[in-house]
Structure formats: structure tokens, C-alpha cells
Motif scaffolding. Sequence first.
Motif, PDB file in Angstrom:
ATOM      1  N   LEU A  80      12.470  -3.873  -6.480  1.00 15.23           N
ATOM      2  CA  LEU A  80      11.830  -3.232  -7.623  1.00 15.23           C
ATOM      3  C   LEU A  80      10.325  -3.413  -7.506  1.00 15.23           C
ATOM      4  O   LEU A  80       9.835  -4.534  -7.363  1.00 15.23           O
ATOM      5  CB  LEU A  80      12.334  -3.851  -8.925  1.00 15.23           C
ATOM      6  CG  LEU A  80      11.692  -3.321 -10.208  1.00 15.23           C
ATOM      7  CD1 LEU A  80      12.041  -1.848 -10.425  1.00 15.23           C
ATOM      8  CD2 LEU A  80      12.140  -4.159 -11.401  1.00 15.23           C
ATOM      9  N   VAL A  81       9.583  -2.311  -7.569  1.00 14.33           N
ATOM     10  CA  VAL A  81       8.123  -2.348  -7.532  1.00 14.33           C
ATOM     11  C   VAL A  81       7.584  -2.362  -8.953  1.00 14.33           C
ATOM     12  O   VAL A  81       6.717  -3.161  -9.305  1.00 14.33           O
ATOM     13  CB  VAL A  81       7.553  -1.131  -6.760  1.00 14.33           C
ATOM     14  CG1 VAL A  81       6.034  -1.089  -6.837  1.00 14.33           C
ATOM     15  CG2 VAL A  81       8.022  -1.154  -5.321  1.00 14.33           C
ATOM     16  N   ARG A  82       8.134  -1.455  -9.781  1.00 13.16           N
ATOM     17  CA  ARG A  82       7.605  -1.324 -11.145  1.00 13.16           C
ATOM     18  C   ARG A  82       8.639  -0.634 -12.020  1.00 13.16           C
ATOM     19  O   ARG A  82       9.387   0.218 -11.557  1.00 13.16           O
ATOM     20  CB  ARG A  82       6.291  -0.570 -11.038  1.00 13.16           C
ATOM     21  CG  ARG A  82       5.788   0.236 -12.114  1.00 13.16           C
ATOM     22  CD  ARG A  82       4.390   0.846 -11.837  1.00 13.16           C
ATOM     23  NE  ARG A  82       4.433   2.085 -11.077  1.00 13.16           N
ATOM     24  CZ  ARG A  82       4.175   2.236  -9.790  1.00 13.16           C
ATOM     25  NH1 ARG A  82       3.855   1.221  -9.045  1.00 13.16           N
ATOM     26  NH2 ARG A  82       4.232   3.411  -9.215  1.00 13.16           N
ATOM     27  N   ALA A  83       8.647  -1.016 -13.289  1.00 15.53           N
ATOM     28  CA  ALA A  83       9.497  -0.366 -14.290  1.00 15.53           C
ATOM     29  C   ALA A  83       8.620   0.026 -15.467  1.00 15.53           C
ATOM     30  O   ALA A  83       7.813  -0.773 -15.939  1.00 15.53           O
ATOM     31  CB  ALA A  83      10.609  -1.306 -14.745  1.00 15.53           C
ATOM     32  N   THR A  84       8.756   1.274 -15.898  1.00 20.43           N
ATOM     33  CA  THR A  84       8.069   1.739 -17.100  1.00 20.43           C
ATOM     34  C   THR A  84       9.138   2.055 -18.145  1.00 20.43           C
ATOM     35  O   THR A  84      10.319   1.774 -17.929  1.00 20.43           O
ATOM     36  CB  THR A  84       7.199   2.977 -16.808  1.00 20.43           C
ATOM     37  OG1 THR A  84       8.054   4.077 -16.483  1.00 20.43           O
ATOM     38  CG2 THR A  84       6.212   2.716 -15.675  1.00 20.43           C
ATOM     39  N   ALA A  85       8.745   2.661 -19.228  1.00 17.61           N
ATOM     40  CA  ALA A  85       9.696   2.954 -20.300  1.00 17.61           C
ATOM     41  C   ALA A  85      10.846   3.849 -19.839  1.00 17.61           C
ATOM     42  O   ALA A  85      11.972   3.697 -20.296  1.00 17.61           O
ATOM     43  CB  ALA A  85       8.973   3.600 -21.476  1.00 17.61           C
ATOM     44  N   ALA A  86      10.569   4.780 -18.924  1.00 14.30           N
ATOM     45  CA  ALA A  86      11.599   5.735 -18.517  1.00 14.30           C
ATOM     46  C   ALA A  86      11.724   5.891 -17.005  1.00 14.30           C
ATOM     47  O   ALA A  86      12.463   6.753 -16.543  1.00 14.30           O
ATOM     48  CB  ALA A  86      11.311   7.095 -19.141  1.00 14.30           C
ATOM     49  N   ARG A  87      11.015   5.057 -16.233  1.00 15.54           N
ATOM     50  CA  ARG A  87      11.042   5.206 -14.769  1.00 15.54           C
ATOM     51  C   ARG A  87      11.150   3.869 -14.066  1.00 15.54           C
ATOM     52  O   ARG A  87      10.703   2.852 -14.572  1.00 15.54           O
ATOM     53  CB  ARG A  87       9.769   5.889 -14.273  1.00 15.54           C
ATOM     54  CG  ARG A  87       9.714   7.340 -14.594  1.00 15.54           C
ATOM     55  CD  ARG A  87       8.573   7.991 -13.878  1.00 15.54           C
ATOM     56  NE  ARG A  87       8.502   9.389 -14.284  1.00 15.54           N
ATOM     57  CZ  ARG A  87       7.642  10.242 -13.812  1.00 15.54           C
ATOM     58  NH1 ARG A  87       6.744   9.858 -12.931  1.00 15.54           N
ATOM     59  NH2 ARG A  87       7.643  11.492 -14.226  1.00 15.54           N
ATOM     60  N   LEU A  88      11.709   3.946 -12.862  1.00 19.11           N
ATOM     61  CA  LEU A  88      11.734   2.804 -11.953  1.00 19.11           C
ATOM     62  C   LEU A  88      11.142   3.255 -10.630  1.00 19.11           C
ATOM     63  O   LEU A  88      11.403   4.375 -10.185  1.00 19.11           O
ATOM     64  CB  LEU A  88      13.171   2.346 -11.684  1.00 19.11           C
ATOM     65  CG  LEU A  88      13.995   1.864 -12.859  1.00 19.11           C
ATOM     66  CD1 LEU A  88      15.425   1.611 -12.405  1.00 19.11           C
ATOM     67  CD2 LEU A  88      13.393   0.601 -13.434  1.00 19.11           C
ATOM     68  N   VAL A  89      10.365   2.395 -10.018  1.00 18.92           N
ATOM     69  CA  VAL A  89       9.857   2.648  -8.672  1.00 18.92           C
ATOM     70  C   VAL A  89      10.407   1.533  -7.789  1.00 18.92           C
ATOM     71  O   VAL A  89      10.254   0.350  -8.109  1.00 18.92           O
ATOM     72  CB  VAL A  89       8.315   2.679  -8.631  1.00 18.92           C
ATOM     73  CG1 VAL A  89       7.830   2.887  -7.200  1.00 18.92           C
ATOM     74  CG2 VAL A  89       7.773   3.763  -9.559  1.00 18.92           C
ATOM     75  N   LEU A  90      11.066   1.940  -6.697  1.00 18.60           N
ATOM     76  CA  LEU A  90      11.708   0.999  -5.784  1.00 18.60           C
ATOM     77  C   LEU A  90      11.186   1.194  -4.369  1.00 18.60           C
ATOM     78  O   LEU A  90      10.946   2.326  -3.948  1.00 18.60           O
ATOM     79  CB  LEU A  90      13.219   1.234  -5.765  1.00 18.60           C
ATOM     80  CG  LEU A  90      13.950   1.131  -7.098  1.00 18.60           C
ATOM     81  CD1 LEU A  90      15.361   1.660  -6.960  1.00 18.60           C
ATOM     82  CD2 LEU A  90      13.963  -0.296  -7.580  1.00 18.60           C
ATOM     83  N   ASP A  91      11.019   0.089  -3.657  1.00 19.98           N
ATOM     84  CA  ASP A  91      10.785   0.131  -2.218  1.00 19.98           C
ATOM     85  C   ASP A  91      12.129  -0.119  -1.564  1.00 19.98           C
ATOM     86  O   ASP A  91      12.841  -1.066  -1.936  1.00 19.98           O
ATOM     87  CB  ASP A  91       9.792  -0.946  -1.769  1.00 19.98           C
ATOM     88  CG  ASP A  91       8.346  -0.541  -1.990  1.00 19.98           C
ATOM     89  OD1 ASP A  91       8.076   0.672  -2.145  1.00 19.98           O
ATOM     90  OD2 ASP A  91       7.487  -1.432  -1.997  1.00 19.98           O
ATOM     91  N   GLN A  92      12.482   0.738  -0.603  1.00 20.58           N
ATOM     92  CA  GLN A  92      13.734   0.559   0.115  1.00 20.58           C
ATOM     93  C   GLN A  92      13.479   0.664   1.612  1.00 20.58           C
ATOM     94  O   GLN A  92      12.584   1.397   2.045  1.00 20.58           O
ATOM     95  CB  GLN A  92      14.770   1.608  -0.315  1.00 20.58           C
ATOM     96  CG  GLN A  92      15.213   1.412  -1.761  1.00 20.58           C
ATOM     97  CD  GLN A  92      16.425   2.241  -2.085  1.00 20.58           C
ATOM     98  OE1 GLN A  92      16.293   3.390  -2.456  1.00 20.58           O
ATOM     99  NE2 GLN A  92      17.607   1.647  -1.927  1.00 20.58           N
ATOM    100  N   ALA A  93      14.266  -0.075   2.370  1.00 24.37           N
ATOM    101  CA  ALA A  93      14.145  -0.049   3.828  1.00 24.37           C
ATOM    102  C   ALA A  93      15.537  -0.140   4.429  1.00 24.37           C
ATOM    103  O   ALA A  93      16.446  -0.719   3.836  1.00 24.37           O
ATOM    104  CB  ALA A  93      13.284  -1.205   4.312  1.00 24.37           C
ATOM    105  N   VAL A  94      15.672   0.453   5.602  1.00 27.87           N
ATOM    106  CA  VAL A  94      16.898   0.325   6.392  1.00 27.87           C
ATOM    107  C   VAL A  94      16.514  -0.401   7.668  1.00 27.87           C
ATOM    108  O   VAL A  94      15.578   0.007   8.368  1.00 27.87           O
ATOM    109  CB  VAL A  94      17.515   1.708   6.705  1.00 27.87           C
ATOM    110  CG1 VAL A  94      18.745   1.554   7.594  1.00 27.87           C
ATOM    111  CG2 VAL A  94      17.863   2.455   5.414  1.00 27.87           C
ATOM    112  N   LEU A  95      17.234  -1.481   7.942  1.00 27.00           N
ATOM    113  CA  LEU A  95      16.942  -2.316   9.102  1.00 27.00           C
ATOM    114  C   LEU A  95      18.167  -2.471   9.990  1.00 27.00           C
ATOM    115  O   LEU A  95      19.299  -2.434   9.504  1.00 27.00           O
ATOM    116  CB  LEU A  95      16.498  -3.717   8.660  1.00 27.00           C
ATOM    117  CG  LEU A  95      15.236  -3.809   7.823  1.00 27.00           C
ATOM    118  CD1 LEU A  95      15.572  -3.767   6.349  1.00 27.00           C
ATOM    119  CD2 LEU A  95      14.504  -5.077   8.152  1.00 27.00           C
ATOM    120  N   ARG A  96      17.910  -2.662  11.270  1.00 29.03           N
ATOM    121  CA  ARG A  96      18.925  -3.095  12.225  1.00 29.03           C
ATOM    122  C   ARG A  96      18.419  -4.448  12.713  1.00 29.03           C
ATOM    123  O   ARG A  96      17.411  -4.525  13.420  1.00 29.03           O
ATOM    124  CB  ARG A  96      19.059  -2.119  13.383  1.00 29.03           C
ATOM    125  CG  ARG A  96      20.127  -2.526  14.403  1.00 29.03           C
ATOM    126  CD  ARG A  96      20.253  -1.559  15.579  1.00 29.03           C
ATOM    127  NE  ARG A  96      18.949  -1.305  16.168  1.00 29.03           N
ATOM    128  CZ  ARG A  96      18.403  -0.074  16.295  1.00 29.03           C
ATOM    129  NH1 ARG A  96      19.039   0.998  15.881  1.00 29.03           N
ATOM    130  NH2 ARG A  96      17.215   0.060  16.840  1.00 29.03           N
TER     131      ARG A  96
END
Length: 131
Positions: A80-96
Motif C-alpha cells: 500500500l502506497v496511499r489511501a484516500t477517502a475513495a482510492r487506494l494506490v498500490l505498488d506491485q511487483a512480480v519476481l522470480r
Amino acid sequence: MTHRFAVRVYYEDTDLAGIVYYANYLKFIERGRSEWVREIGLDQGRLKAETGIVFAVRRVEADYLSPARFDDLLTVETDLVRATAARLVLDQAVLRGDTRLFEAQVTLAALGPEGRPARLPAEFRRSLETG
């Protein structure tokens, strides 16, 4: 806190060159987000049934760094990067292993039954704070 979710690359995930088809990374990170929400204690089915609120992807900014191949065991990481009243911002990664194959920043919007922005439920906001 980083949530981790394992995913195996199946034949159906690959293209003619034998590498993961680019759009399938979006499926992998969707699964990771769903499991992250489940792990912090939110039942999305119940949320929709009781309030009509659902989450929709508003924006994705993605970088493809290196290919995954058939039978690779991958890890989807969600932060989770940030949460506002109606939004979420997420960082996601795929790793091997330790190798980052794909990165994305995903913005989710909470939508009410009429499809308009809705406030994140208090139960969900509390889960974010404690999860």
C-alpha cells in the motif's frame, strides 16, 4: 507491510515464444491484490452485498523488465502506497526469486452501486491501519 502471493506459470500463460504473455501479468497482480484484501480481513463479496461497494482499477502504470517462462514459480508483492477517502494506490511487483520481472503502480477506486465514487467503508480503513 509487503504482502506476498505465489503463482506458477502454466502453459496457458505463455505466448508462441514460450514467455508469459504481457497481459497475464495484470492477471497475476489482480490475484495478488485479491489475496492482500482477503488477508487484511475484508470479504469483498460481503462488502458488495451489504453496501454495493466494489473496487475498480482506475489506473495502471506498468514496466515489463524481464520475461517469465513456463513453469516458473513467481511471487507477486503488494504494498500500500496511499489511501484516500475513495482510492487506494498500490505498488506491485512480480519476481522470480530475487529478480524483478514486472512492476506496476495501480490506483483502485471504490464505486457505489450506481457506479460513482464512494467512500471506503470504515471497516476497510480500519483493516488498512491494522493490517
